[in-house]
Design an enzyme around this catalytic site. Structure first.
Site: not given
Ligand code: DCT
Ligand code: MG
Length: 393
Positions: A233, A235, A317
Site C-alpha cells: 500500500d 501510507d 492509508d
Molecule cells: N506498523 C507497526 N505495527 C504494525 C503494523 C504497522 O508499527 N503491527 C507500522 C510500521 C509500518 C507502518 O505502520 C505501515 O504499515 P504497513 O503499510 O503495513 O507496512 P509497510 O512497512 O509500509 O509495508 P508495505 O510496504 O507492505 O506496505
Molecule cells: Mg505500507
C-alpha cells in the site's frame, strides 16, 4: 581500521570482522555508544540496516515460518522468527557457515537449526512442509483479501473452502463493505505497488491537499519512506500547523478525491485520541489518530506493468495526527514493524521511557511530557542515531 577510527585512537578494541556492521560514518558514529558498535545489538533500532539483504535465502525462510506461526497464533515463535530475520537483514555479509552465527543475538536453537539446514541442503524441510501445508496455503490466500483477518480466514477454512471463488459463491456469508471492495479489486491490490506508482499517488494527494490548505503537511511514510522499491500500500501522514484542523483536512481530502472520481473505496476511522488515557500500554496497539483506509484509481499511464483497464486500483492509508504528535506518528508509521517493536522495547528497557505513536513518556517522572519541545528532545535521545541513517538506508 574503520572500527579503531570511530572508537578513537589509543582505545584498541578487539572485534571480529564478521560482527562489524557497516563502514564508519562520522554523522552516525558521534551518537553511537562503543558497545553498540562493538557487537551486534539485540535491538533492530540499534543496527544499521540497508536495503541490501545479503541473507535473503534465510530471511525468506524465516518470513514463511513467522507467517505460519502467526496463522497458528503462536506468538512466541512468530516473534522469534521475525527477530532472526531482522537481525540477518542487518548483517553486511552473507552467512556462509554456522561459525558465522557465533556471538550473534536473537538466534535460538530453532532459528539456528533452520539456518544450518539451508547451509547444508540449500533449503529447510520445515519451510517446505509449511509451503505444502493446506491450512497455511488457504489462510494465506484468504488473508490476502483486503478486509479479511485471521479470524475470518479461519472461519472460511473451517467451512472447507479452499479458493476465493468458493467463498464468494456462498450466499450464507455476509461480506463487509471492505471485503466486498477487497474481492472487487483483488487482482490490482494483491499486486505490488511500485515506487513510481507511490510517487504518482503522492503527487495527486499533495496537489489535492494544497488546494484545501496550502500550509498543510503531507508526508509519504511506511515502506516507501524507508526506501523500499515496492509495497502492498501507500501510507501518508497529513496534518495542519493549526492543532485540531487535521480531522477537517482529512475529511475535505476524501471529499475532493471523491469529486475527482478516483476514490474507489474509503473507510474513515474516527479519532479516539484522548490525551488523558495515554500512554497506550498495549505493545502492538494501533494509535488513536483519525485515519482513512482507501482504494484509489491510478491512471493506466501512471501505473507500472500491464493493466487491462484504464486504471489500476491502489491501496492507500491516510493518517491525520495533530501537529503536536506528528513526529511520533511519523516515527511509528515509518516502520518496519520489527524496528518499531524494538524501538519501544529499547525506550522501555534502556531508557526507562514509554514510546508509542503519540508521544514519549518518561516513566521515572510518571507524567506525560507536556511541551512538545521536550518530547522532541527526549525523542532525539532515544533515537538520535536513527533518523540519519535508518530511513535513508
Ligand atoms: N506498523 C507497526 N505495527 C504494525 C503494523 C504497522 O508499527 N503491527 C507500522 C510500521 C509500518 C507502518 O505502520 C505501515 O504499515 P504497513 O503499510 O503495513 O507496512 P509497510 O512497512 O509500509 O509495508 P508495505 O510496504 O507492505 O506496505
Ligand atoms: Mg505500507
Amino acid at each position: 581500521s574503520w572500527f579503531t577510527e570511530c572508537m578513537g585512537a589509543g582505545k584498541p578494541v578487539q572485534v571480529e570482522a564478521r560482527h562489524c556492521l557497516v563502514k564508519s560514518c562520522p554523522v552516525i558514529d558521534q551518537y553511537l555508544e562503543p558497545s553498540t558498535v562493538e557487537t551486534v545489538s539485540q535491538y533492530a533500532c540499534q543496527r544499521r540496516t540497508t536495503m541490501e539483504n545479503h541473507n535473503q535465502i534465510f530471511t525468506d525462510a524465516f518470513a514463511i515460518l513467522a507467517e505460519n506461526a502467526e496463522f497458528n497464533e503462536s506468538e512466541g515463535p512468530c516473534l522469534a522468527f521475525m527477530r532472526a530475520a531482522s537481525l540477518l537483514k542487518s548483517l553486511p555479509h552473507a552467512i556462509s557457515s554456522s561459525k558465522d552465527l557465533e556471538g550473534l543475538p536473537c538466534l535460538g536453537d530453532q532459528t539456528k537449526a533452520v539456518i544450518e539446514d539451508i547451509l547444508e541442503y540449500g533449503q529447510c524441510s520445515k519451510v517446505q512442509d509449511v509451503l505444502c501445508d493446506d491450512r497455511y496455503q488457504t489462510i494465506k490466500l484468504f488473508t490476502s483479501v483486503f478486509g479479511v483477518g485471521l479470524k475470518t480466514a479461519e472461519k472460511w477454512y473451517r467451512k472447507g473452502f479452499h479458493s476465493l471463488e468458493e467463498v464468494q459463491a456462498d450466499n450464507a456469508i455476509h461480506f463487509t463493505k471492505m471485503q466486498k471492495a477487497g474481492f472487487l479489486y483483488y487482482d490490482d491490490i494483491s499486486a505490488a505497488v511500485c515506487k513510481a506508482e507511490a510517487q504518482a499517488i503522492g503527487q495527486i494527494v499533495e496537489e489535492t491537499v494544497r488546494l484545501i490548505a496550502p500550509d498543510a503537511i503531507v508526508t509519504l511514510t511506511g515502506g516507501f519512506r524507508r526506501g523500499k522499491e515496492c509495497g502492498h500500500d501507500v501510507d501518508f501522514l497529513i496534518t495542519t500547523p493549526e492543532m485540531g484542523k487535521e480531522v477537517w483536512l482529512l475529511n475535505r481530502l476524501i471529499n475532493r478525491l471523491q469529486n475527482q472520481g478516483i476514490l474507489l473505496y474509503y473507510d474513515i476511522v474516527e479519532s479516539t485520541f484522548d490525551k488523558t488515557r495515554l500512554p497506550c500500554r498495549k505493545f502492538e496497539a494501533m494509535d488513536h489518530f483519525q485515519k482513512c483506509f482507501a482504494i484509489i484509481k491510478l491512471k493506466k499511464e501512471l501505473a507500472a506493468g500491464r493493466v487491462q483497464k484504464d486504471w489500476k486500483a491502489i491501496r492507500v492509508d491516510f493518517v491525520a495526527p495533530p501537529v503536536d504528535n506528528f513526529a511520533f506518528a511519523l516515527l511509528g508509521w515509518t516502520g518496519s514493524r520489527q524496528f518499531e517493536r524494538d524501538l519501544r522495547r529499547f525506550a522501555r528497557h534502556e531508557r526507562k521511557m514509554l514510546l508509542d505513536n503519540h508521544a514519549l513518556y518518561d516513566k521515572t517522572k510518571k507524567y506525560l511530557k507536556k511541551k512538545t519541545t521536550n518530547n522532541y528532545l527526549a525523542l532525539n535521545d532515544v533515537c538520535s542515531d536513527l533518523s540519519e541513517w535508518h530511513y535513508k538506508g
